[in-house]
Design a protein around this motif. Sequence first.
Motif: not given
Lengths: 178, 162
Positions: B116, B118-120, B130, B138, B140-142, B144-145, B148-149, B152
């Motif tokens: 996960t 690696w992919s995000v 990107e 775009f 830094w916002r992507r 930052l969120v 945590m993925l 999770l």
Amino acid sequence: MARSRGHGLLVDRVTLFFSVLAVSAGTAVWWTRGDAAVRAAFGHAAGLLLMVLPLVLFAVMLAAYIQQMLPMGLAERWLGAGSGVRGLLLATLAGAVTPGGPFSAFPLVVGLRGVGASLPVCVAYLTAWSVLGLQRVLVWEIPFFGADFAAVRLLVSLPLPLIAGAAVMALTRPTRGD
Amino acid sequence: MGVAYLTVAVLLAATAVAAHRHPGVEHRAVWRLGFHQLRPLLLRLPVAIVAASFVAELIPPEWFARMLGSSSGLPGVLLASVLGGALPGGPSVSFPLVLVLSHAGVGVPQMVAMLTAWSVLALHRVLTFELPMMGWAFVWRRWLVSVMLAPLAGGLAMLVTG
């Protein structure tokens, strides 16, 4: 040194990184464990390569067929106007079925921004393409790690695009309302 | 591995037949596109697999079991997320690397977290696609969120696999 991108058997940055890693790790193996360990590691790598290379060959050709067959304009028409939770759900679905590598996904996101898709929708789309991408699951994950593993990973990844999209929504609310 | 060959071969045959009936698709163009995408891998993949084998040889198996095995729990998931975020290359390079690690005894939740991340996060993809195409605001916002993925997903996988 590295030639420019896109010309045949080039030594790009990734290959260069792995070459340096192979030489330094190989030297360390030889230094600490001797010839036999180096030969054993080479044998292991050769066996793995023989197993993986035909898979990669098939997978790349399969991906090329999928890329040629699916229309890319469809997703743009779908997602341009979506917003809120409905937009995030549509984006998740669209990301999961978008085929191909970054060559196809990123131009699509640029297009989505162009037709007015919000930042959370774009982030949800890209996250879904990354973690749920069905093409990658079929072409790479199931062959390499088995269907059981892929099923567990997909199951726990289902909420991730929504979470990422909602988090960006919270992050951008002060400057950009829906 | 036999199942793997069968899966991919059947899928390839099925898509080739479907493409044959599809008006706008030419087999020769598809094979040219496929070979174009395959060519850089012919050197990259062997080098990556040799490197991974040497690295796996250097790291003692007990270390894998302790740090990244299924009993390593949440700390193992966090470590796997960091390692996954640093994995370079597309699936053709990173999947063989993760396969080497999984043979060395990495647990399922830890592998989920690694893949996960690696992919995000995909640093190589961010730099080549990107950032130039979407711009810094775009990215830094992507990012930052997205940080945590992976933990999770690994945590959820711990719950699912018990």
